[in-house]
Design an enzyme around this catalytic site. Structure first.
Site, short mmCIF file in Angstrom:
data_model
loop_
_atom_site.label_atom_id
_atom_site.label_comp_id
_atom_site.label_asym_id
_atom_site.label_seq_id
_atom_site.Cartn_x
_atom_site.Cartn_y
_atom_site.Cartn_z
N ASP A 17 -11.28 4.01 -5.80
CA ASP A 17 -10.12 3.63 -6.59
C ASP A 17 -10.39 3.71 -8.09
O ASP A 17 -11.53 3.85 -8.52
CB ASP A 17 -9.63 2.24 -6.19
CG ASP A 17 -9.08 2.26 -4.77
OD1 ASP A 17 -8.81 3.38 -4.26
OD2 ASP A 17 -8.94 1.19 -4.16
N SER A 58 -12.79 -3.33 0.11
CA SER A 58 -13.09 -2.84 1.46
C SER A 58 -14.58 -2.57 1.62
O SER A 58 -15.20 -2.02 0.71
CB SER A 58 -12.36 -1.51 1.73
OG SER A 58 -10.98 -1.69 1.61
N THR A 69 -3.41 5.06 11.80
CA THR A 69 -2.71 4.68 10.57
C THR A 69 -3.42 5.20 9.32
O THR A 69 -2.80 5.52 8.33
CB THR A 69 -2.57 3.14 10.49
OG1 THR A 69 -1.96 2.69 11.70
CG2 THR A 69 -1.73 2.71 9.31
N LYS A 70 -4.74 5.26 9.38
CA LYS A 70 -5.49 5.77 8.22
C LYS A 70 -6.30 6.96 8.69
O LYS A 70 -7.29 6.80 9.41
CB LYS A 70 -6.40 4.66 7.68
CG LYS A 70 -7.08 5.02 6.38
CD LYS A 70 -7.86 3.82 5.84
CE LYS A 70 -8.52 4.18 4.53
NZ LYS A 70 -9.13 3.04 3.88
N ARG A 76 0.86 -1.19 0.00
CA ARG A 76 0.00 0.00 0.00
C ARG A 76 0.89 1.23 0.00
O ARG A 76 1.58 1.51 0.98
CB ARG A 76 -0.88 -0.04 1.26
CG ARG A 76 -1.91 1.06 1.36
CD ARG A 76 -2.85 0.75 2.53
NE ARG A 76 -3.86 1.78 2.74
CZ ARG A 76 -3.66 2.82 3.53
NH1 ARG A 76 -2.53 2.97 4.19
NH2 ARG A 76 -4.61 3.72 3.68
N GLU A 77 0.89 1.93 -1.12
CA GLU A 77 1.72 3.13 -1.28
C GLU A 77 0.84 4.23 -1.84
O GLU A 77 0.33 4.11 -2.94
CB GLU A 77 2.89 2.86 -2.25
CG GLU A 77 4.00 2.00 -1.67
CD GLU A 77 4.74 2.68 -0.52
OE1 GLU A 77 4.72 3.94 -0.43
OE2 GLU A 77 5.33 1.95 0.30
N CYS A 96 -26.85 -3.97 42.61
CA CYS A 96 -25.50 -3.67 42.09
C CYS A 96 -24.45 -4.51 42.80
O CYS A 96 -23.50 -4.99 42.18
CB CYS A 96 -25.19 -2.19 42.26
SG CYS A 96 -26.18 -1.13 41.19
N GLY A 124 -6.78 -0.96 13.80
CA GLY A 124 -6.49 -0.94 15.24
C GLY A 124 -6.32 -2.32 15.85
O GLY A 124 -6.42 -2.48 17.07
N SER A 145 0.18 -1.26 11.47
CA SER A 145 1.20 -0.83 12.44
C SER A 145 1.67 -1.94 13.37
O SER A 145 2.82 -1.93 13.81
CB SER A 145 0.70 0.37 13.23
OG SER A 145 -0.53 0.09 13.82
N1 3NM Z 1 -7.80 0.33 5.96
P1 3NM Z 1 -3.55 -0.41 11.75
S1 3NM Z 1 -8.11 0.88 8.41
C1 3NM Z 1 -5.34 0.42 5.61
O1 3NM Z 1 -10.97 0.65 7.50
C2 3NM Z 1 -6.54 0.51 6.46
O2 3NM Z 1 -10.51 -0.03 5.51
C3 3NM Z 1 -8.73 0.50 6.87
O3 3NM Z 1 -3.93 0.17 10.32
C4 3NM Z 1 -10.18 0.37 6.62
O4 3NM Z 1 -3.49 -1.88 11.64
C5 3NM Z 1 -6.53 0.81 7.82
O5 3NM Z 1 -2.20 0.20 12.02
C6 3NM Z 1 -5.33 1.04 8.67
O6 3NM Z 1 -4.57 0.10 12.71
C7 3NM Z 1 -5.14 -0.06 9.68
MG MG Z 2 -7.90 2.11 -1.47
#
Ligand code: 3NM
Ligand code: MG
Length: 513
Positions: free
Chosen positions: A95, A115, A143-144, A45-46, A436, A174, A202
């Site tokens: 895309d 996705s 990350t995104k 992924r670039e 409780c 995540g 990550s």
């Molecule tokens: N796609 P990490 S979330 C590349 O929701 C990517 O489609 C996503 O990164 C989506 O594993 C994501 O570091 C980044 O959390 C995931």
């Molecule tokens: Mg894409």
């Protein structure tokens, strides 16, 4: 030619932004492929490389992956995949080309991933017949930056259940070795449809030890989670043992509970021989969770709402989940207001609640069922007993946990077996905090129980003992109406309760529904 069915178990997506010092995408991928358990598929992924540079990098990486027999997919760029001749592409909705066009360009043997992040996309995706779907983001991820709202494991499950059983799927966003077991476990739907794997960026790409990260993820994925029972049998002769275990192990019950019931919860925890701690300081959650025989009570009765209070609950949940400690969640008033319903759903969707305990209104609300308009937090019951047993069973089966619905009768289910206890005292609903504090007693029973055993036995045992003590205290009132005096007598009865002289064998055997 049958369509490709890649092994998606550990799916690595590369990222050139958060690399550790002195490493490159190439060096991280090279290291991963030398691991004992390398990724089963790699996506390059670039987002910022020129076409020429992208193709050059993809060729180099493909030389590595093909040597190890790991399929290489290219993010977005069908042209790059064609130039390199690798196994396929992964596409999003913005895309260059859509799935049918990519299929035409690449041919029937190539892998085409897509996705999806909601039901609308899923519906469109299924018409296009991709090889697999990437569901995300499960959690919020740095990350995104432009990701869709997080789905939680309940969102993933909901999408999974709308897919044909033959469609392969991975979850992304995540995910790391701390939460991967829970993600796989909780996203499983009621018909048994489960994820084919998880995708990470990550957790591997940002690690200075990518080989260790791959091996650890592989092992975590393939080992039974700490919180999954291996044994569903219930032996009534164990009931006295569950009680004795509290004296033997002196479990600690970490409470984040509401201001109205803190004192009575602490006193009842002490009365049965366990230790209460009321900590709302996130700085000590990890230390508390690491102690032996710890259970956690999360009670949202007087939650203040907002990010900070959610973080408080989620922080405790995370630390106890990592250690495999039992967590009992009490969604007080969950059906009463939207804010409460949303808060409760965030907790259940973001962490693993070993036991969910609530009254009829609260459990109905968590199960997504209509609730009669509730005025305070003491939701009035209305359902028939068969219906209640079914609601409890279905929620437990959906959450893969134990659900307890309290009321005139108490229903307990682990999704496989459902029990009903009819004992107890009318005073239990007349003194605030008694409901409780049952959470504290359950947490103590579960925290003192053997680690690999189903917790349904300890939960039934805790509820049964609580109800018996309540009846005994009521008898001491000799018919006159004395809720205050009853509460004191109840705490005393709990302190002296043993299970051995109660015929719980009969109580339980008679009550399975
Ligand atoms: N796609 P990490 S979330 C590349 O929701 C990517 O489609 C996503 O990164 C989506 O594993 C994501 O570091 C980044 O959390 C995931
Ligand atoms: Mg894409």
């Amino acid at each position: 030619m049958p369509p490709p069915r890649p092994n998606l178990e550990l799916y690595l997506v590369t990222d050139s932004v958060n690399l550790p010092p002195n490493s490159t995408v190439y060096s991280q991928v090279e290291a991963c492929l030398s691991a004992k358990h390398p990724p089963t598929v790699i996506q390059l992924r670039e987002k910022h490389l020129s076409t020429a540079k992208f193709i050059e990098l993809a060729r180099d990486i493909y030389a590595l992956t093909s040597k190890h027999g790991v399929p290489l997919l290219i993010n977005d760029r069908v042209d790059v995949a064609l130039a390199v001749g690798c196994e396929g592409v992964h596409l999003g909705w913005d895309d260059m080309v859509d799935v049918p066009t990519a299929r035409k360009l690449l041919g029937p043997e190539k892998i085409i991933g897509l996705s999806v992040s909601d039901h609308e996309q899923l519906e469109k995706a299924l018409e296009m017949d991709p090889t697999y779907l990437g569901i995300g983001p499960v959690f919020s991820t740095p990350t995104k930056s432009d990701h869709n709202p997080p789905l939680g494991t309940s969102g993933v499950r909901s999408l999974l259940s709308a897919m044909p059983s033959t469609m392969q799927a991975v979850a992304i966003g995540g995910i790391n070795h701390d939460n991967v077991q829970r993600v796989l476990f909780q996203s499983k739907d009621i018909s048994g449809k489960r994820l084919d794997g998880i995708a990470v960026v990550s957790a591997i790409m940002a690690s200075p030890l990518p080989v260790g990260a791959c091996n650890l993820l592989h092992e975590t994925i393939n080992w039974p989670p700490l919180f999954v029972p291996t044994d569903y049998s219930i032996r009534a002769e164990d009931f006295p043992i569950y009680r004795d275990n509290i004296h033997k192990h002196k479990p600690l019950v970490h409470h984040i509970t509401n201001n109205v019931v803190k004192s009575i919860s602490a006193n009842i925890t002490l009365a049965i021989g366990a230790s209460p701690v009321m900590s709302e300081n996130p700085a000590e959650f990890a230390d508390l969770a690491a102690l032996p025989n710890v259970g956690c009570v999360l009670n949202m009765g007087t939650f203040t709402g907002g990010r900070e209070s959610l973080e408080l609950f989620l922080g405790a949940l995370r630390e106890h989940n990592v250690r495999g400690n039992p967590v009992i969640f009490d969604p007080v008033g969950a059906g009463a207001t939207n804010a409460r319903r949303e808060f409760a759903q965030m907790i259940v969707g973001t962490g693993y609640c070993t036991i969910i305990k609530g009254n009829e209104g609260e459990i109905r609300s968590l199960a997504g069922l209509e609730t009669a308009k509730m005025r305070g937090v003491d939701g009035a019951g209305e359902g028939g007993s068969e219906e209640l047993a079914e609601i409890v069973h279905d929620l437990a089966s959906l959450e893969n946990n134990i659900v307890l619905m309290t009321g005139p009768k108490d229903y307990i289910s682990n999704g496989a077996r459902t029990f009903c206890l009819s004992n107890g005292s009318k005073y239990q609903s007349r003194v605030t905090g008694i409901g409780c504090a049952l959470g504290s007693v359950i947490a103590a029973f579960c925290a003192a129980a053997p680690v690999d055993e189903s917790l349904i036995g300890p939960v039934i045992s805790a509820v049964g003992m609580y109800n018996i003590a309540a009846e005994r205290a009521e008898k001491l009132m000799e018919g006159s109406d004395q809720p205050g005096k009853w509460a004191t007598a109840f705490v005393d009865c709990l302190a002296t309760m043993t299970m051995s002289n109660e015929n719980l064998t009969e109580l339980i055997a008679a009550q399975e529904v």
